[in-house]
Design a protein around this motif. Structure first.
Motif, PDB file in Angstrom:
ATOM      1  N   THR A  52       0.789  -1.163   0.001  1.00 45.23           N
ATOM      2  CA  THR A  52      -0.136   0.057  -0.041  1.00 45.23           C
ATOM      3  C   THR A  52       0.862   1.195  -0.125  1.00 45.23           C
ATOM      4  OG1 THR A  52      -1.813  -1.184   1.090  1.00 45.23           O
ATOM      5  CG2 THR A  52      -2.057   1.185   1.246  1.00 45.23           C
ATOM      6  N   VAL A  53       1.770   1.426   0.620  1.00 38.98           N
ATOM      7  CA  VAL A  53       2.871   2.299   0.821  1.00 38.98           C
ATOM      8  C   VAL A  53       3.508   2.649  -0.442  1.00 38.98           C
ATOM      9  CG1 VAL A  53       4.925   3.123   1.958  1.00 38.98           C
ATOM     10  CG2 VAL A  53       3.251   2.326   3.274  1.00 38.98           C
ATOM     11  N   ARG A 114      -7.684   2.837  -4.803  1.00 39.93           N
ATOM     12  CA  ARG A 114      -6.551   1.483  -4.864  1.00 39.93           C
ATOM     13  C   ARG A 114      -6.289   1.258  -3.153  1.00 39.93           C
ATOM     14  NH1 ARG A 114      -3.036   0.068  -9.408  1.00 39.93           N
ATOM     15  NH2 ARG A 114      -1.824  -0.480  -7.872  1.00 39.93           N
ATOM     16  N   VAL A 115      -5.815   2.188  -2.514  1.00 38.78           N
ATOM     17  CA  VAL A 115      -5.678   2.182  -1.030  1.00 38.78           C
ATOM     18  C   VAL A 115      -6.859   1.370  -0.505  1.00 38.78           C
ATOM     19  CG1 VAL A 115      -5.202   3.228   0.801  1.00 38.78           C
ATOM     20  CG2 VAL A 115      -4.007   3.811  -1.025  1.00 38.78           C
ATOM     21  N   ILE A 116      -8.193   1.859  -0.599  1.00 36.10           N
ATOM     22  CA  ILE A 116      -9.229   1.440   0.089  1.00 36.10           C
ATOM     23  C   ILE A 116      -9.366   0.038  -0.357  1.00 36.10           C
ATOM     24  CG2 ILE A 116     -11.532   1.658   0.216  1.00 36.10           C
ATOM     25  CD1 ILE A 116     -11.346   4.638   0.320  1.00 36.10           C
ATOM     26  N   SER A 117      -9.443  -0.335  -1.805  1.00 37.34           N
ATOM     27  CA  SER A 117      -9.722  -1.708  -2.203  1.00 37.34           C
ATOM     28  C   SER A 117      -8.744  -2.619  -1.886  1.00 37.34           C
ATOM     29  CB  SER A 117      -9.865  -1.764  -3.649  1.00 37.34           C
ATOM     30  OG  SER A 117      -8.547  -1.459  -4.280  1.00 37.34           O
ATOM     31  N   ASP A 122      -7.491  -7.363   1.339  1.00 42.16           N
ATOM     32  CA  ASP A 122      -6.607  -7.959   2.185  1.00 42.16           C
ATOM     33  C   ASP A 122      -7.249  -8.237   3.505  1.00 42.16           C
ATOM     34  OD1 ASP A 122      -4.483  -8.214   0.370  1.00 42.16           O
ATOM     35  OD2 ASP A 122      -3.728  -6.362   1.005  1.00 42.16           O
ATOM     36  N   LEU A 123      -8.019  -7.503   4.044  1.00 44.59           N
ATOM     37  CA  LEU A 123      -8.696  -7.373   5.442  1.00 44.59           C
ATOM     38  C   LEU A 123      -9.713  -8.762   5.427  1.00 44.59           C
ATOM     39  CD1 LEU A 123      -9.163  -6.504   8.047  1.00 44.59           C
ATOM     40  CD2 LEU A 123     -11.111  -5.171   7.318  1.00 44.59           C
TER      41      LEU A 123
END
Length: 138
Positions: A52-53, A114-117, A122-123
């Motif tokens: 994500t980073v 992208r970050v939220i999806s 992954d969650l």
């Protein structure tokens, strides 16, 4: 004269590293301990966090492209719609400003999406591994 215990130094024995190889060695020396600590602290989420980073860094660099185009071609910096409204209504700069500001906004939307999806997928995978209920599923 060299002593029998130390071999003579020859120019071929020195290995010249390219700047890329030097940078890779420095980054590896920094990130290896960080990776070990991250895995110890965050476990399975560490890989997700790193990806994500990396996405955020790459896309934030992409966010700079429309502004750079505006600076190089038009010689002006367009930061928002209020700046666009100060330009002449019949001038090219006004419409270029709108295009640059809208493209910045769209790139921010892509970054957030992208970050939220990635976080939600992954969650879900993590919860499925742990035997919990998946997010967004009844």
């Amino acid at each position: 004269m060299s002593s029998p215990q130390t071999p003579p130094k020859s120019p071929a024995s020195k290995i010249q590293l390219t700047p890329r190889e030097k940078a890779e060695k420095v980054l590896a020396a920094v990130f290896d301990p960080v990776d070990v600590i991250g895995k110890a602290v965050m476990g399975d989420l560490w890989k997700t966090f790193c990806e994500t980073v990396q996405d955020a860094i790459a896309l934030s660099l992409l966010l700079q492209i429309p502004s750079l185009i505006g600076k190089w071609i038009l010689g002006k910096e367009f930061s928002g719609f209020d700046v666009c409204m100060q330009e002449s209504p019949l001038g090219v700069n006004r419409y270029a400003c709108f295009i640059i500001v809208i493209s910045d906004f769209c790139l921010w939307m892509v970054l957030a999406g992208r970050v939220i999806s990635r976080f939600l997928s992954d969650l879900n995978q993590l919860l499925a591994k742990k035997g919990g209920q998946r997010v967004g599923k009844p």
